[in-house]
Design an enzyme around this catalytic site. Structure first.
Site, PDB file in Angstrom:
ATOM      1  N   GLU A 121       0.902  -1.250   0.128  1.00 32.86           N
ATOM      2  CA  GLU A 121       0.158  -0.003   0.036  1.00 32.86           C
ATOM      3  C   GLU A 121       0.866   1.207   0.017  1.00 32.86           C
ATOM      4  O   GLU A 121       1.901   1.198   0.827  1.00 32.86           O
ATOM      5  CB  GLU A 121      -0.826   0.124   1.318  1.00 32.86           C
ATOM      6  CG  GLU A 121      -2.043   1.225   1.159  1.00 32.86           C
ATOM      7  CD  GLU A 121      -2.914   1.278   2.349  1.00 32.86           C
ATOM      8  OE1 GLU A 121      -2.797   0.439   3.158  1.00 32.86           O
ATOM      9  OE2 GLU A 121      -3.667   2.222   2.251  1.00 32.86           O
ATOM     10  N   GLY A 261       3.777   2.693  10.542  1.00 28.23           N
ATOM     11  CA  GLY A 261       3.337   1.552  11.750  1.00 28.23           C
ATOM     12  C   GLY A 261       2.914   0.088  11.334  1.00 28.23           C
ATOM     13  O   GLY A 261       3.568  -0.699  11.955  1.00 28.23           O
ATOM     14  N   ALA A 262       2.207  -0.288  10.483  1.00 23.06           N
ATOM     15  CA  ALA A 262       1.811  -1.474  10.394  1.00 23.06           C
ATOM     16  C   ALA A 262       0.842  -1.557   9.057  1.00 23.06           C
ATOM     17  O   ALA A 262       0.513  -0.784   8.481  1.00 23.06           O
ATOM     18  CB  ALA A 262       1.053  -2.162  11.500  1.00 23.06           C
ATOM     19  N   MET A 263       0.693  -2.832   8.583  1.00 26.75           N
ATOM     20  CA  MET A 263      -0.159  -3.148   7.235  1.00 26.75           C
ATOM     21  C   MET A 263      -0.995  -4.216   7.509  1.00 26.75           C
ATOM     22  O   MET A 263      -0.588  -5.295   7.837  1.00 26.75           O
ATOM     23  CB  MET A 263       0.850  -3.106   6.229  1.00 26.75           C
ATOM     24  CG  MET A 263       0.073  -3.268   4.884  1.00 26.75           C
ATOM     25  SD  MET A 263      -0.843  -1.700   4.375  1.00 26.75           S
ATOM     26  CE  MET A 263      -1.894  -2.520   3.398  1.00 26.75           C
ATOM     27  N   GLU A 264      -2.185  -4.082   6.963  1.00 27.78           N
ATOM     28  CA  GLU A 264      -3.491  -4.874   7.080  1.00 27.78           C
ATOM     29  C   GLU A 264      -3.382  -6.063   6.229  1.00 27.78           C
ATOM     30  O   GLU A 264      -4.709  -6.504   5.885  1.00 27.78           O
ATOM     31  CB  GLU A 264      -4.774  -4.178   7.405  1.00 27.78           C
ATOM     32  CG  GLU A 264      -5.188  -3.488   6.023  1.00 27.78           C
ATOM     33  CD  GLU A 264      -4.823  -2.173   5.727  1.00 27.78           C
ATOM     34  OE1 GLU A 264      -3.924  -1.689   6.445  1.00 27.78           O
ATOM     35  OE2 GLU A 264      -5.435  -1.397   5.069  1.00 27.78           O
ATOM     36  N   HIS A 297      -6.239  -1.804  15.160  1.00 32.66           N
ATOM     37  CA  HIS A 297      -6.498  -1.090  14.018  1.00 32.66           C
ATOM     38  C   HIS A 297      -6.291  -1.800  12.717  1.00 32.66           C
ATOM     39  O   HIS A 297      -7.154  -2.215  11.850  1.00 32.66           O
ATOM     40  CB  HIS A 297      -5.655   0.072  14.000  1.00 32.66           C
ATOM     41  CG  HIS A 297      -5.464   0.943  12.857  1.00 32.66           C
ATOM     42  ND1 HIS A 297      -6.296   2.042  12.500  1.00 32.66           N
ATOM     43  CD2 HIS A 297      -5.001   0.804  11.405  1.00 32.66           C
ATOM     44  CE1 HIS A 297      -6.305   2.642  11.456  1.00 32.66           C
ATOM     45  NE2 HIS A 297      -5.521   1.902  10.606  1.00 32.66           N
ATOM     46  N   GLU A 298      -5.168  -2.789  12.760  1.00 31.25           N
ATOM     47  CA  GLU A 298      -4.944  -3.584  11.609  1.00 31.25           C
ATOM     48  C   GLU A 298      -5.711  -4.563  11.524  1.00 31.25           C
ATOM     49  O   GLU A 298      -6.523  -4.885  10.219  1.00 31.25           O
ATOM     50  CB  GLU A 298      -3.494  -4.175  11.426  1.00 31.25           C
ATOM     51  CG  GLU A 298      -2.356  -2.932  11.597  1.00 31.25           C
ATOM     52  CD  GLU A 298      -2.494  -1.857  10.788  1.00 31.25           C
ATOM     53  OE1 GLU A 298      -3.062  -2.165   9.414  1.00 31.25           O
ATOM     54  OE2 GLU A 298      -2.144  -0.665  11.108  1.00 31.25           O
ATOM     55  N   HIS A 301      -9.001  -3.610  10.095  1.00 26.10           N
ATOM     56  CA  HIS A 301      -9.233  -3.387   8.772  1.00 26.10           C
ATOM     57  C   HIS A 301      -9.650  -4.696   8.052  1.00 26.10           C
ATOM     58  O   HIS A 301     -10.152  -4.624   6.746  1.00 26.10           O
ATOM     59  CB  HIS A 301      -7.934  -3.215   8.034  1.00 26.10           C
ATOM     60  CG  HIS A 301      -7.387  -1.750   7.966  1.00 26.10           C
ATOM     61  ND1 HIS A 301      -8.172  -0.863   7.582  1.00 26.10           N
ATOM     62  CD2 HIS A 301      -6.373  -1.127   8.497  1.00 26.10           C
ATOM     63  CE1 HIS A 301      -7.865   0.352   7.467  1.00 26.10           C
ATOM     64  NE2 HIS A 301      -6.495   0.311   8.166  1.00 26.10           N
ATOM     65  N   GLU A 320      -9.598   4.335   6.159  1.00 24.78           N
ATOM     66  CA  GLU A 320      -8.754   4.642   7.329  1.00 24.78           C
ATOM     67  C   GLU A 320      -9.558   5.501   8.442  1.00 24.78           C
ATOM     68  O   GLU A 320      -9.282   5.256   9.759  1.00 24.78           O
ATOM     69  CB  GLU A 320      -7.435   5.404   7.030  1.00 24.78           C
ATOM     70  CG  GLU A 320      -6.535   4.829   5.896  1.00 24.78           C
ATOM     71  CD  GLU A 320      -6.124   3.419   6.712  1.00 24.78           C
ATOM     72  OE1 GLU A 320      -6.137   3.362   7.785  1.00 24.78           O
ATOM     73  OE2 GLU A 320      -5.430   2.602   5.879  1.00 24.78           O
TER      74      GLU A 320
END
Ligand code: ARG
Ligand code: ZN
Length: 870
Positions: A121, A261-264, A297-298, A301, A320
């Site tokens: 992403e 931070g991170a990715m879903e 959060h992730e 998603h 988001e």
């Protein structure tokens, strides 16, 4: 700059001429050279004979075939591959080569330490293979990975592992299949050697899901909290939103090199190790809470982002904003709602309002984008979440959840728009949201001005409310918005006066829709004190001429804790504005006794939640203070900030010591009650460090040495650095000696020094660039040291001699080619030149011009620099 990057416009959206229903990917993995074979099922959906235009960047193309036949009808046009003379439906095979070890931009397939991992992403997949790299093309992915077995014992991708085996040459292979169609930005691949924490979760409907958390070898003792957070997230989404996980396995991999931070990615979240790893000695309470939030959060998603994705990147806030709202609610339900709300609001006022006032101002749904990575912003994320929260306020939980159900029912398995979401909310609730939709297209921070009138004879109270949104860099004309204004009235004894009109109870939330409106309340027995914008019911600036007396009353009596904190903030704001004016006129600074007394009251109030007391006692940062002014004087703000600390430290010395001594937590536990106590105790220590000198040194040193956890250790050393106590050097050296091998822990140490009020802080930052634990290749280190200096130490960064700007230019010159995304985040403080005096503006403009002239200026920096100078 070879060619100027082109802007894309939201209004130009067109469905693609082709879609891809299935893709089978094969990776022959090597760090130096990886061969990718992509076999896609392509189906035309536009005019017959249209060319197929694929995205691809820095790829070496080896072969193209259509339905098994080598295909000569193609050409490469810059970052595009144009294939022609195609049938209506066909199988496309593309073979290309990439070089993960050379990938320092950390986008696409790259090396993190010894592991290979991906970040796709927004538009990273085009760095892996040629593809329709856009979120409205949803395909079923099958991924076969072959790699050396010793180096890469774990080969992971999305979905379920359906096959695997060994090969004769020391290599092995696995095949993953993801049954859910997805856009390519959710693709992930990880290969490496890890320790694995395994667990399982039984969903509400009784399905068992395997949970696997992959961390660097030796880090298993730091993985438990993330796993606990994951299970809490899964449970919470079922109970609060009725949403259940859908695959048989959920994996999280922690990597050290990560741009954000991170990715879903579907079924395989990839995380910055900062948001996974924690044990008492290495992570603070804040780290623990951040891990819980980001894991949530992730995970959230999976529905808001993955099952329902975005039609195009202009719709980013669809996933988001909504997912941030969900993670905020998750944290609030698990911990303290008011404390979480305070945290959200501080981000809005301190960062988002500043973005609105910057050259990068944009609506939560942008209209024009050059580099999409530049739009993962506090506006799209945090203001986007505020917009969802306003919907929640207007609809109430029940109707909001009905809207969510309708949204999921309509759009599951597809790519949607922000309008689709609002449509669902509107139709499920029956509430007219026509005007509300302007929040999606209008940028800027509205100012809500409130004036009041009281008529004692009639017992009538009037609120005159007007709204105005100042023009922003991207948009001059502004329209009135639909703003929920939550209010309460108090009498002088601090009792709530019920809101009534014409003999009826009136709701606390007023609907502000016009430029000017008046609200009348009856049966108001005495002149009330209004509590306005309760809970920050809208992302606006409130302008009401509060008196100190009104604010101290709200600090004591407001029924909700958030309003008490907010009243304290407003009280401080009055004195910050006044004091900055005095400093610039060379007058001495004072804090009236009744203001100090209001804060004393907080320390003495045994009924107040310690976590809230800590929040009230935490002064706004210099950046938050800066947002009270249209032209920022960083030196004056710094002086006032320092003076305020010293003033409160002196006035409240006895109470601070008493509270410090009364709030010891015996053993370290990550429990909200204890977190609150530690926060309160440590804010007391912070002020005490500015008090009586010998005692300050003794206390900071003693707490540092006695601490069995990072929260207390870091608080001690931070207090010593902030107050510039002579023990800071020893404590910093001890910390370095103990933790230098651990980058994540050292980030705290770098940040502390970068944020120091010391006069020679820039020299110190420069010398830390050569520290054994620092590396310009690791985004976390860069943010911890350089970001903390340029964004977190405004008085040093904006030094009048321009030294801070010149330093940032040197760093950005290096990072522009190495890692454009990280560079583009770092440049933010430099593009906000219009907020400063002429002399600083000239220096900032010069710095930006130097960068603009760089050969190979990245699109990321180009977009921001041209906006700043334009
Ligand atoms: N979707 C990810 C998240 O919100 C962040 C991806 C950021 N991507 C980027 N190119 N900045 O958790
Ligand atoms: Zn997200």
């Amino acid at each position: 700059m070879t060619q100027q990057p082109l802007a894309k416009y939201r209004h130009d959206y067109r469905a693609p001429d082709y879609t891809i229903t299935d893709i089978s990917l094969e990776f022959d993995l090597n760090a130096d050279t990886t061969t990718v074979t992509a076999v896609s099922n392509v189906v035309g959906q536009g005019p017959a004979g249209a060319p197929l235009i694929l995205n691809g960047e820095e790829l070496e193309l080896l072969a193209i075939s259509i339905d098994g036949q080598p295909w000569p009808h193609y050409r490469q046009e810059g970052p595009l591959l144009v294939i022609e003379q195609l049938p209506g439906a066909f199988t496309l095979t593309i073979i290309n080569v990439i070089h993960p070890a050379r990938n320092s931009a950390l986008e696409g397939l790259y090396l993190s330490g010894d592991a290979l991992c991906t970040q796709c992403e927004a538009e990273g997949f085009r760095h892996i293979t040629y593809y329709l790299d856009r979120p409205d093309v949803l395909a079923r992915f099958t991924t076969r990975i072959t790699a050396d077995k010793t180096r890469y014992p774990y080969l992971l991708s999305n979905g379920n592992r359906i096959d695997g085996g060994e090969m004769a040459d020391g290599r092995h292979w696995v095949v993953w299949q993801d049954p859910f169609p997805k856009p390519c930005y959710l693709f992930a691949l990880v290969a490496g050697d890890f320790d694995v924490l395994r667990d399982s979760f039984t969903t509400r409907s009784g399905r068992e899901v395997a949970l696997e958390l992959f961390v660097d070898r030796g880090n298993l003792d730091r993985a438990d909290w993330a796993m606990t957070s994951l299970k809490q997230s899964m449970r919470w989404d079922e109970t609060r939103f009725g949403l259940e996980y859908d695959l048989d396995i959920f994996m999280i991999v922690a990597v050290d090199f990560f741009n954000m931070g991170a990715m879903e990615n579907k079924g395989l979240n990839v995380f910055n190790s900062k948001y996974v790893l924690a044990r008492a000695e290495t992570a603070t309470d804040v780290d623990y809470l951040n891990i819980e939030r980001v894991i949530g959060h992730e995970y959230f998603h999976n529905w808001t982002g993955n099952r329902i994705t975005c039609r195009d990147w202009f719709q980013l806030s669809l996933k988001e904003g909504l997912t941030v709202f969900r993670d905020q609610e998750f944290s609030a339900d698990l911990g303290s709602r008011p404390v979480n709300r305070i945290g959200n609001v501080r981000v809005m006022r301190g960062s988002q309002f500043a973005e609105d006032a910057s050259p990068m101002a944009h609506p939560i749904r942008p209209d024009k984008v050059i580099e999409m990575n530049n739009f993962y912003t506090v506006t799209v994320y945090e203001k986007g979440a505020e917009v969802i929260r306003m919907l929640h306020t207007l609809l109430g939980e029940e109707k909001f959840q009905a809207g969510m159900r309708l949204y999921v029912e309509r759009h599951d398995g597809s790519a949607a728009t922000c309008d689709d979401f609002v449509d669902a909310m509107e139709q499920a609730s029956g509430i007219d949201l026509a005007q509300f939709r302007r929040w999606y297209s209008q940028s800027g921070t509205p100012v809500l001005s409130v004036r009041d009138d009281y008529n004692p004879e009639l017992g009538q109270y009037q609120l005159h409310v007007s709204q105005m949104t100042p023009p922003t860099a991207d948009q001059i004309e502004k329209l009135p918005l639909h703003i929920p204004l939550d209010i309460e009235l108090y009498d002088v004894e601090g009792r709530v006066i019920p809101l009534r009109r014409d003999g009826q109870a009136v709701d606390n939330v007023l609907n502000i829709t016009d430029s000017v409106q008046t609200f009348i309340f009856d049966e108001v027995p005495s002149l009330p004190v209004p509590s306005l914008l309760r809970g920050f019911s809208a992302p606006v600036k409130l302008d009401y001429p509060y008196s100190d007396q009104q604010l101290t009353l709200l600090m004591r009596f407001a029924t909700d804790q958030f309003s008490r904190w907010d009243a304290a903030q407003s009280l401080l704001s009055i004195y910050i504005r006044l004091s900055v004016a005095r400093v610039t006129q060379g007058q001495p600074l004072t804090l009236p006794l009744h203001v100090a007394d209001a804060f004393r009251g907080v320390l003495l109030d045994a009924n107040l939640d310690p976590a809230l007391a800590a929040q009230i006692l935490t002064l706004p940062s210099e950046n938050e203070m800066a947002e009270l002014f249209s032209i920022i004087d960083p030196a004056a703000i710094h002086e006032v900030h320092q003076a305020l600390i010293r003033c409160l430290a002196t006035e409240l010395a006895d109470e601070l010591l008493a509270v410090y001594l009364a709030n010891k937590t015996p053993v370290y536990r990550v429990e909200h009650e204890d977190i609150g106590k530690r926060a309160l105790r440590n804010i007391c220590l912070f002020y005490l460090a500015f008090g009586e000198h010998d005692r300050a040194v003794r206390m900071a040193t003693a707490q540092y040495h006695a601490a069995d956890n990072m929260t207390d250790a870091l608080a001690a050393i931070s207090a010593a650095v902030a107050a510039r106590l002579p023990c800071q050097a020893t404590l910093l050296a001890e910390f370095d000696e103990r933790w230098h091998h651990d980058g994540l822990v050292m980030d705290k140490w770098f940040t502390l020094q970068a944020a120091s009020p010391a006069g020679d802080v820039l020299a110190q930052v420069k010398s830390l660039l050569n520290h054994r634990s620092f590396s310009l290749n690791n985004p976390n280190r860069i943010r911890a040291l350089i970001g903390a200096f340029s964004a977190g130490n405004p008085s040093a960064f904006h030094a009048a001699d321009g030294s801070g700007y010149r330093f940032l230019v040197e760093i950005l010159t290096e990072l522009n080619t190495r890692n454009p995304q990280v560079a583009s985040r770092l440049i933010e403080p430099l593009i906000r030149l219009r907020r400063y005096d002429e002399a600083r503006q000239a220096l900032m403009r010069k710095a930006l011009a130097t960068l603009q002239a760089l050969p190979n200026l990245s699109g990321d920096l180009y977009e921001k620099i041209t906006k700043a100078l334009g």
